[in-house]
Write an enzyme that holds these catalytic residues in place. Structure first.
Site, PDB file in Angstrom:
ATOM      1  N   GLU A  72      30.113 -28.185   2.150  1.00  0.00           N
ATOM      2  CA  GLU A  72      29.978 -26.631   1.183  1.00  0.00           C
ATOM      3  C   GLU A  72      28.889 -25.698   1.799  1.00  0.00           C
ATOM      4  OE1 GLU A  72      31.235 -26.058  -2.860  1.00  0.00           O
ATOM      5  OE2 GLU A  72      29.265 -24.962  -3.033  1.00  0.00           O
ATOM      6  N   THR A  88      31.967 -20.620  -0.586  1.00  0.00           N
ATOM      7  CA  THR A  88      32.031 -20.073  -1.920  1.00  0.00           C
ATOM      8  C   THR A  88      32.412 -18.616  -2.166  1.00  0.00           C
ATOM      9  OG1 THR A  88      29.619 -19.658  -1.995  1.00  0.00           O
ATOM     10  CG2 THR A  88      30.266 -22.018  -2.629  1.00  0.00           C
TER      11      THR A  88
END
Length: 286
Positions: A17, A48
C-alpha cells in the site's frame, strides 16, 4: 486482471500500500518508491484515497494509472464514499474504467470535520453494493481484526463484515495489527459466520516510534509487550529501531505465512527500503 482471480490460483499474494504525497511537488518522488516496489513484482499495489476533491484533482487516480501503464502492475484504488454522492462516485468509476483499472477497495472513509458528509453512502456496504450493481470492478473491502473504532462489540464487527461480503466484497484487506493471534482468531470467527472470501493480513513495520503510537491510537491495535519493549528500548536510536522493527515485522509475516493465510499486504509508508528489506527476508517463503 481482477485481484479476486489471483486467489483462485491457490497461491499466496504479496501486495503493497502506498499513499499520494500531500504536496504536488512530492508526487514526482513517488517514482522512486514505485521503481523499487514494482521491481519486487508484487501481485498488486493499493493506493489510498483522501476525502474531498474531484476526478481532475485526484492524485490517487494519477498514481494508479502510472502503476498500471508504466509498471504493468495491478493497482487497487481506494474509493472512500462518505463525502461523495452517487454522481461523484460515478465520475471516479468512469475515470478508472477509461484507464482499464479493474480493482477498487470500497470504503466509507474517515469522518472529517472540515468536509461535509453526504447521504448516499453511510456505510461501506452501501458503496460496495452500488459498485457491484452498476459496474464490473473487482471490489475489495476492509476488515478490522481488533474492531473498527466506531463498533461497539466484536459481534457487531462480524455482523457488519458479513453484510460487506454479502453486498459484494470479494477480497478483504485487514487493518494493521501487531499481535498475530488477534488476526487468526478474528479470521476463524469470521469463517464461523460464513465469511469465506480471502482475508489478507495487513502488516506495518515499526520504524518510527512516534508514528506507530499515532497509528495505535487511530486504529485500536493492541500493543504487545514484546513490541512495546522494542519501541521503548530503541525509540531514541533511529537506526536500532529500524533494524529491530524490521525484524519484528519479518517474524510477524513468517508466522502468518506458516499459518496458511492467503497473502501479505504490506503498509510501506512510501518507504522503498522497508519494502525491499521485507521482500528479501521472505523471498524463499512466499
Amino acid at each position: 486482471m481482477k485481484v479476486s482471480d489471483l486467489y483462485k490460483e491457490g497461491r499466496k499474494t504479496l501486495s503493497f500500500e502506498i499513499f499520494p504525497p500531500k504536496k504536488d511537488k512530492a508526487l514526482e518522488a513517488i517514482d522512486e518508491t514505485l521503481d523499487v516496489l514494482c521491481e519486487l513484482k508484487p501481485d498488486f499495489i493499493s493506493v489510498t484515497f483522501g476525502a474531498g476533491g474531484s476526478v481532475g484533482s485526484n492524485n490517487t487516480i494519477e498514481i494508479a494509472k502510472k502503476i498500471k501503464h508504466n509498471y504493468c502492475v495491478e493497482p487497487v484504488v481506494h474509493l472512500t464514499s462518505l463525502h461523495y454522492d452517487k454522481s461523484e462516485i460515478d465520475e471516479f468509476a468512469k475515470a478508472l474504467q477509461s484507464e482499464g483499472i479493474e480493482n477498487i477497495l470500497a470504503l466509507r472513509g474517515d469522518r472529517n470535520a472540515n468536509i461535509p458528509e453526504k447521504d448516499d453512502f453511510r456505510y461501506a456496504s452501501d458503496v460496495i453494493s452500488y459498485m457491484k450493481d452498476k459496474y464490473d470492478f473487482c471490489v475489495l473491502g476492509a476488515c478490522y481484526p481488533e474492531m473498527h473504532p466506531e463498533t461497539a462489540t466484536e459481534e457487531d464487527e462480524l455482523k457488519n463484515l458479513k453484510i460487506k461480503v454479502d453486498s459484494g466484497a470479494e477480497v478483504l484487506l485487514s487493518q494493521l495489527f501487531f499481535d498475530n493471534d488477534k488476526f487468526m482468531n478474528f479470521r476463524e470467527k469470521s469463517k464461523a459466520k460464513g465469511i469465506e472470501v480471502p482475508m489478507i493480513p495487513g502488516v506495518m513495520p515499526v520504524i518510527n516510534a512516534a508514528q506507530i503510537k499515532r497509528m495505535l491510537t487511530m486504529c485500536n491495535a493492541t500493543f504487545p509487550e514484546k513490541f512495546k519493549k522494542i519501541t521503548e528500548r530503541y525509540e531514541n536510536n533511529k537506526e536500532a529501531l529500524f533494524d529491530a522493527g524490521m525484524s519484528y515485522a519479518l517474524s510477524q509475516i513468517i508466522d502468518l505465512l506458516v499459518s496458511d493465510i492467503d497473502g501479505i499486504h504490506l503498509y510501506t509508508m512510501n518507504n522503498p527500503v522497508v519494502a525491499r528489506r521485507i521482500c528479501e527476508g521472505i523471498k524463499n517463503i512466499v
